[in-house]
Design an enzyme around this catalytic site. Sequence first.
Site, PDB file in Angstrom:
ATOM      1  N   LYS A 196       7.711  10.761  -0.406  1.00 64.01           N
ATOM      2  CA  LYS A 196       7.303  10.193   0.895  1.00 64.01           C
ATOM      3  C   LYS A 196       8.480   9.491   1.562  1.00 64.01           C
ATOM      4  O   LYS A 196       8.778   9.707   2.740  1.00 64.01           O
ATOM      5  CB  LYS A 196       6.159   9.192   0.671  1.00 64.01           C
ATOM      6  CG  LYS A 196       5.824   8.364   1.898  1.00 64.01           C
ATOM      7  CD  LYS A 196       5.207   7.002   1.572  1.00 64.01           C
ATOM      8  CE  LYS A 196       6.089   6.110   0.750  1.00 64.01           C
ATOM      9  NZ  LYS A 196       5.714   4.710   0.685  1.00 64.01           N
ATOM     10  N   LYS A 235      15.359  -0.238   4.404  1.00 64.50           N
ATOM     11  CA  LYS A 235      14.750   0.168   3.128  1.00 64.50           C
ATOM     12  C   LYS A 235      14.860   1.685   2.926  1.00 64.50           C
ATOM     13  O   LYS A 235      15.154   2.170   1.832  1.00 64.50           O
ATOM     14  CB  LYS A 235      13.284  -0.292   3.123  1.00 64.50           C
ATOM     15  CG  LYS A 235      12.398   0.335   2.089  1.00 64.50           C
ATOM     16  CD  LYS A 235      12.722  -0.121   0.684  1.00 64.50           C
ATOM     17  CE  LYS A 235      11.901   0.664  -0.332  1.00 64.50           C
ATOM     18  NZ  LYS A 235      12.303   0.427  -1.701  1.00 64.50           N
ATOM     19  N   LEU A 277       0.825  -1.210   0.000  1.00 65.32           N
ATOM     20  CA  LEU A 277       0.000   0.000   0.000  1.00 65.32           C
ATOM     21  C   LEU A 277       0.859   1.259   0.000  1.00 65.32           C
ATOM     22  O   LEU A 277       2.046   1.214   0.323  1.00 65.32           O
ATOM     23  CB  LEU A 277      -0.913  -0.044   1.229  1.00 65.32           C
ATOM     24  CG  LEU A 277      -1.951  -1.176   1.175  1.00 65.32           C
ATOM     25  CD1 LEU A 277      -2.529  -1.463   2.542  1.00 65.32           C
ATOM     26  CD2 LEU A 277      -3.045  -0.857   0.163  1.00 65.32           C
ATOM     27  N   PRO A 278       0.245   2.409  -0.352  1.00 61.61           N
ATOM     28  CA  PRO A 278       1.057   3.615  -0.532  1.00 61.61           C
ATOM     29  C   PRO A 278       1.757   4.147   0.711  1.00 61.61           C
ATOM     30  O   PRO A 278       2.891   4.614   0.605  1.00 61.61           O
ATOM     31  CB  PRO A 278       0.038   4.651  -1.042  1.00 61.61           C
ATOM     32  CG  PRO A 278      -1.082   3.863  -1.616  1.00 61.61           C
ATOM     33  CD  PRO A 278      -1.134   2.594  -0.815  1.00 61.61           C
TER      34      PRO A 278
HETATM   35  P1  NAD Z   1       0.645   2.363  -6.379  1.00 62.30           P
HETATM   36  O1  NAD Z   1       0.109   3.694  -6.021  1.00 62.30           O
HETATM   37  O2  NAD Z   1       0.883   2.010  -7.816  1.00 62.30           O
HETATM   38  O3  NAD Z   1      -0.301   1.210  -5.754  1.00 62.30           O
HETATM   39  C1  NAD Z   1      -0.937   1.283  -4.509  1.00 62.30           C
HETATM   40  C2  NAD Z   1      -2.274   0.530  -4.626  1.00 62.30           C
HETATM   41  O4  NAD Z   1      -2.901   0.505  -3.349  1.00 62.30           O
HETATM   42  C3  NAD Z   1      -3.256   1.192  -5.593  1.00 62.30           C
HETATM   43  O5  NAD Z   1      -3.713   0.246  -6.544  1.00 62.30           O
HETATM   44  C4  NAD Z   1      -4.390   1.675  -4.679  1.00 62.30           C
HETATM   45  O6  NAD Z   1      -5.666   1.652  -5.297  1.00 62.30           O
HETATM   46  C5  NAD Z   1      -4.292   0.677  -3.552  1.00 62.30           C
HETATM   47  N1  NAD Z   1      -4.901   1.125  -2.301  1.00 62.30           N
HETATM   48  C6  NAD Z   1      -4.729   2.310  -1.661  1.00 62.30           C
HETATM   49  N2  NAD Z   1      -5.414   2.334  -0.506  1.00 62.30           N
HETATM   50  C7  NAD Z   1      -6.035   1.122  -0.408  1.00 62.30           C
HETATM   51  C8  NAD Z   1      -6.884   0.522   0.572  1.00 62.30           C
HETATM   52  N3  NAD Z   1      -7.255   1.177   1.694  1.00 62.30           N
HETATM   53  N4  NAD Z   1      -7.332  -0.731   0.352  1.00 62.30           N
HETATM   54  C9  NAD Z   1      -6.980  -1.407  -0.783  1.00 62.30           C
HETATM   55  N5  NAD Z   1      -6.191  -0.904  -1.744  1.00 62.30           N
HETATM   56  C10 NAD Z   1      -5.713   0.358  -1.543  1.00 62.30           C
HETATM   57  O7  NAD Z   1       1.995   2.184  -5.544  1.00 62.30           O
HETATM   58  P2  NAD Z   1       3.206   1.161  -5.806  1.00 62.30           P
HETATM   59  O8  NAD Z   1       4.184   1.794  -6.719  1.00 62.30           O
HETATM   60  O9  NAD Z   1       2.651  -0.197  -6.105  1.00 62.30           O
HETATM   61  O10 NAD Z   1       3.879   1.171  -4.343  1.00 62.30           O
HETATM   62  C11 NAD Z   1       3.301   0.479  -3.239  1.00 62.30           C
HETATM   63  C12 NAD Z   1       4.286   0.518  -2.086  1.00 62.30           C
HETATM   64  O11 NAD Z   1       5.531  -0.071  -2.504  1.00 62.30           O
HETATM   65  C13 NAD Z   1       4.629   1.943  -1.619  1.00 62.30           C
HETATM   66  O12 NAD Z   1       4.758   1.937  -0.221  1.00 62.30           O
HETATM   67  C14 NAD Z   1       5.964   2.229  -2.302  1.00 62.30           C
HETATM   68  O13 NAD Z   1       6.719   3.180  -1.601  1.00 62.30           O
HETATM   69  C15 NAD Z   1       6.592   0.851  -2.324  1.00 62.30           C
HETATM   70  N6  NAD Z   1       7.573   0.606  -3.394  1.00 62.30           N
HETATM   71  C16 NAD Z   1       7.333   0.965  -4.692  1.00 62.30           C
HETATM   72  C17 NAD Z   1       8.303   0.704  -5.676  1.00 62.30           C
HETATM   73  C18 NAD Z   1       8.094   1.075  -7.119  1.00 62.30           C
HETATM   74  O14 NAD Z   1       9.069   0.990  -7.902  1.00 62.30           O
HETATM   75  N7  NAD Z   1       6.896   1.474  -7.546  1.00 62.30           N
HETATM   76  C19 NAD Z   1       9.489   0.043  -5.331  1.00 62.30           C
HETATM   77  C20 NAD Z   1       9.688  -0.344  -4.006  1.00 62.30           C
HETATM   78  C21 NAD Z   1       8.723  -0.063  -3.052  1.00 62.30           C
END
Ligand code: NAD
Length: 297
Positions: free
Chosen positions: A247, A172, A66-67
């Site tokens: 963030k 991380k 999640l975000p």
């Molecule tokens: P994203 O915004 O693409 O995906 C987040 C998903 O969570 C969305 O589909 C959203 O609809 C869903 N969501 C939000 N609130 C929700 C809730 N209450 N219930 C159910 N679903 C909900 O983000 P992402 O890029 O997939 O990143 C997710 C996490 O991973 C973050 O914490 C980010 O920092 C971390 N991360 C991302 C990357 C990357 O390259 N994108 C790499 C490492 C870590």
Amino acid sequence: MTQNIAFIGLGNMGGPMAKNLIKNDFNVTVYDLNATAVAELKAAGADTANNAKSAVANADVIISMLPNGAIVKSLYTGPNGLINEVKDEVLIIDSSTIAADDARAVAKACEQKGIAMIDAPVSGGTAAAEAGTLTFICGGEKADFEAAKSILSAMGRHIFHAGASGAGQVAKICNNMLLAIHMIGTAEALNMGAQQGLDPAVMSDIMKASSGNNWSLQVYNPYPDVMPNVPSSKDYQGGFMVDLMSKDLGLSQELAAKSKSATPLGAMATQLYQIHQAGGAGGLDFSSILKLLQNKK
Ligand code: NAD
């Protein structure tokens, strides 16, 4: 017996991670606020749920991606928190990047209910999420880490136990502060070379074989059209959003203040990403920091 996994959060990272669990024959039930993301997973073979509570009803393991920390805390320990809905023997694996203190708070609430939880943030980006080659950086009880390992192996190649609860998030955040710093440095160097008339692709080859070599150059070049299939060659769409990097850098500075650590480059990187975000780039991939240096919208 095949484990039932509930997967919550099917964005850029969670979507491909859940698909890899399906490919590895786990029973996966998914939930996301975004119906399109849920439909995509259904097409890939997942069971779907209309809300988080039904997604976890039969789960042996819950994975969340999640975000931010507020959403993770609300999901598990908020007024309708999942820790009141799950089987006693469930294992919770939160792979979101959140503050170590938030991870510890959720783990503590779980512990009081007799539920196992580890923080397991990832590194590697969307390409590694798709390829199943992520690095998992875990914090929590060693036994819970060992129990999670076979599941994490279906989505990742390197799986580390960093220490007690929250340690995965600390490691991380240190990593992502460094990532931001070398991405900005890489963009600065490529931009300066290009301003001098050099080909950014040639510059990249030179630096990859020289002392400036780093991950941003190797697999995530910020200069458009140097590398296929990276966000910079797709108008900075997909990948790891500026909003999320901002963030993470905010978390790094909270950690720096708390631990009295000097992070002058981390502070500068935080400011640069905040300026970029304020200019409207929050939804672009973080390698778009090149556009800020070029003063381009
Ligand atoms: P994203 O915004 O693409 O995906 C987040 C998903 O969570 C969305 O589909 C959203 O609809 C869903 N969501 C939000 N609130 C929700 C809730 N209450 N219930 C159910 N679903 C909900 O983000 P992402 O890029 O997939 O990143 C997710 C996490 O991973 C973050 O914490 C980010 O920092 C971390 N991360 C991302 C990357 C990357 O390259 N994108 C790499 C490492 C870590």
